[in-house]
Design an enzyme around this catalytic site. Sequence first.
Site, mmCIF file in Angstrom:
data_model
loop_
_atom_site.group_PDB
_atom_site.id
_atom_site.type_symbol
_atom_site.label_atom_id
_atom_site.label_comp_id
_atom_site.label_asym_id
_atom_site.label_seq_id
_atom_site.Cartn_x
_atom_site.Cartn_y
_atom_site.Cartn_z
ATOM 1 N N ASP A 290 0.836 -1.207 0.000
ATOM 2 C CA ASP A 290 0.000 0.000 0.000
ATOM 3 C C ASP A 290 0.871 1.258 0.000
ATOM 4 O O ASP A 290 2.071 1.213 -0.255
ATOM 5 C CB ASP A 290 -0.962 -0.046 1.193
ATOM 6 N N ASP A 405 -5.856 2.784 -6.792
ATOM 7 C CA ASP A 405 -6.824 3.153 -5.760
ATOM 8 C C ASP A 405 -7.335 4.572 -5.989
ATOM 9 O O ASP A 405 -6.708 5.375 -6.684
ATOM 10 C CB ASP A 405 -6.163 3.046 -4.383
ATOM 11 N N GLU A 408 -12.198 6.691 -8.580
ATOM 12 C CA GLU A 408 -13.550 7.119 -9.006
ATOM 13 C C GLU A 408 -13.523 8.390 -9.885
ATOM 14 O O GLU A 408 -14.346 8.439 -10.813
ATOM 15 C CB GLU A 408 -14.437 7.350 -7.768
ATOM 16 N N GLU A 410 -11.950 9.711 -6.100
ATOM 17 C CA GLU A 410 -12.619 9.862 -4.807
ATOM 18 C C GLU A 410 -13.029 11.303 -4.552
ATOM 19 O O GLU A 410 -14.092 11.566 -3.988
ATOM 20 C CB GLU A 410 -11.698 9.374 -3.692
ATOM 21 N N ARG A 456 -10.762 0.282 -8.380
ATOM 22 C CA ARG A 456 -11.980 0.453 -7.587
ATOM 23 C C ARG A 456 -13.133 0.996 -8.416
ATOM 24 O O ARG A 456 -14.286 0.939 -7.995
ATOM 25 C CB ARG A 456 -11.678 1.399 -6.415
ATOM 26 N N ASP A 473 -14.301 -0.071 0.187
ATOM 27 C CA ASP A 473 -13.940 -0.135 1.602
ATOM 28 C C ASP A 473 -15.108 -0.646 2.446
ATOM 29 O O ASP A 473 -15.731 0.084 3.229
ATOM 30 C CB ASP A 473 -13.500 1.241 2.089
ATOM 31 N N HIS A 532 -7.466 -8.553 2.689
ATOM 32 C CA HIS A 532 -7.011 -7.169 2.845
ATOM 33 C C HIS A 532 -7.809 -6.525 3.970
ATOM 34 O O HIS A 532 -8.972 -6.873 4.194
ATOM 35 C CB HIS A 532 -7.223 -6.396 1.537
#
Length: 651
Positions: A290, A405, A408, A410, A456, A473, A532
């Site tokens: 990560d 990650d 979107e 986010e 994602r 998540d 995870h």
Amino acid sequence: MNMRIIYPLVLTFFLLTSCHSEVQLSENTSYTFSENILTINTEGSSYQVLAVDEDIVKVSYSDSITYSNRVYGPILTKVIKAELKQEGDVLVFSTNNVRVEITTDPVNFSFYDKESGLKLQEDKGYHRRDDLTAFSYKLKDDEAIYGTGSRSIPQNRRGYKFQCFNQANYGYGVGADFLNYSVPAFVSSEKYMVLIDNPARAWFDIGKEKKDVLDFASTGGNMAYYFINGQGYDEILSKYGLLTGTQPLPPIWAFGNLQSRFGYRNQQQTDSVVTAMLNAGFPLDAIIIDIYWFGEELQDGYMGNLSWDKKNWPNPDSMIKVFADKGVKTITVSEPFVTRKSKNFEYLSENKLLGLDSAGKTMTMPYFYFGDAGLIDIFKPEARNWFWQQYKREKERGIAGWWGDLGEPEVHPDDMVHVNGLAKEVHGIYGHEWIATLYENYEKDFPNDRLFKLGRAGYAGSQRYGLLPWSGDVARNWSGFQAQNEVMLGMSMSGLPYMHSDAGGFAMFPRDSILYIRWLQYSVFTPIFRPHGDPNAPAEPIFYHQKVQDIVKKSIELRYALLPYNYTLGWKTQQTGQPMAQPMFFAFEEQNFSDKLSDQHMWGEDLLVAPIWKKKSAKRDIVLPEGDWYDFYNYSHVEGGDKITVEVSDD
């Protein structure tokens, strides 16, 4: 043999194979039919109708402020032969399999299968209300609607209203009607599918406000949709795969045990986990690192550096090689955000490779969780090339796969300016263009390697670039676990076959050994097996009690025993567009299974999977389709066609 019967009818009509000159229908409406494309012009606006397959018809609308000339999801764009008839004031556009009747005052479309009759009829068709543009369609009394992407609501979306907009939902569980990956497409029990090729911020209302109307309303964007005809769900998804592409096979190790955590802090800790896992006898194909690989701080931790923090990772090349020699691949995370503290921010900002404000300056987001940051303009070729160079460098170092990650994205202000439009218009296509960047450059620079990329978020068609989506998540509790089958099967019905979850659960809640066991047992029969979680509970089995380790080891070993079966499923998915995980109503369509039966699923054609969804479960009911069935664990024969009850054990 698929026989189609032609009935001779006596009608009054004009048969138009090509009409280059404009035909006036009324004072304000005219049409042309040229090169198999029908164009209907009304006062200040235009509709276009064309076919790209005998079962796929595209309808688009444009006017002075509305566009429909962009193609985002589909790859099937070549126009095929069609015929046009004028029957009074109705235009009839036809392929060999589909008949489209178009009234012209007002303009309205009805779609027919030439054998079975009416499939879909517009309600208002294209219209505006307030600041939204919309398409609306009539629903039949018992019609069910599936798809629309990742949501932890019932498979049949009828009666729901929700946004079609990629958005994180931290710590979600059962009932979350928006998640990271929306798809502007739906499948009907009437055996058709509609893809609305519009990545703008939008909403679906599927019979909630008006029980007999499905409404798609967006903040502008590309106003075009594709009607996909079929005789069954399998054919519909195959046609959708033809239209948008099918999922290529990932590398074979992608079907193994991929260990992850948020997050490994340094090289020494990562090495110790890999060593301990292997010494304990756990099969392991990859370790996933990560955000701490590029900075030791969580917030303002130099996101966007995309290079190793040598303080905590002094010799990544050696580490990667040592792992590879043990058969363990190394995967790293990356995000499209670049904080002001990143060494790359100034260069990217000066060269306008980040999203801009209305004045043409870099827009930063001081409220972004990881620090004040800009967003890579993934739509700009120069930005894509810069981003790819970071991946290429790490690929040459030995990194075997990627974890994308926050894609979107986010945080994505509606008024951020990208090279191809405002964020609110192109938000849904961001993750799609990100995975396309990697896929296309792999084909060019590493043509003998298969791409592995977790993501994602994406769009309709992202499967063709090999995206391996996960469900975001999710809460580490039983509600979060129970949400996963609805999410996975909903994505299966949306043409995205590799949806999976953070096995064991990601967010907030403490260790629950029984939940961990059940989640990993379930994940054996999902496309990707990837434990995870956040720091509140360990994601690795080696940090659980020995009894838990023993049970989980059996599950992981079963995952590897199924490798030939699972790899074959991946191949079939690539060839046919069929999902790996199938709802019961899909897999046994002729037996009329209820779409409410979503606590079990078919894994491929031969394995019926019935997970244990509750903490205290002594027995489990399973509904068996007709036929001969065999218990996977004791090989006992069971006659199908009824519900059975089985005893539940820990393993």
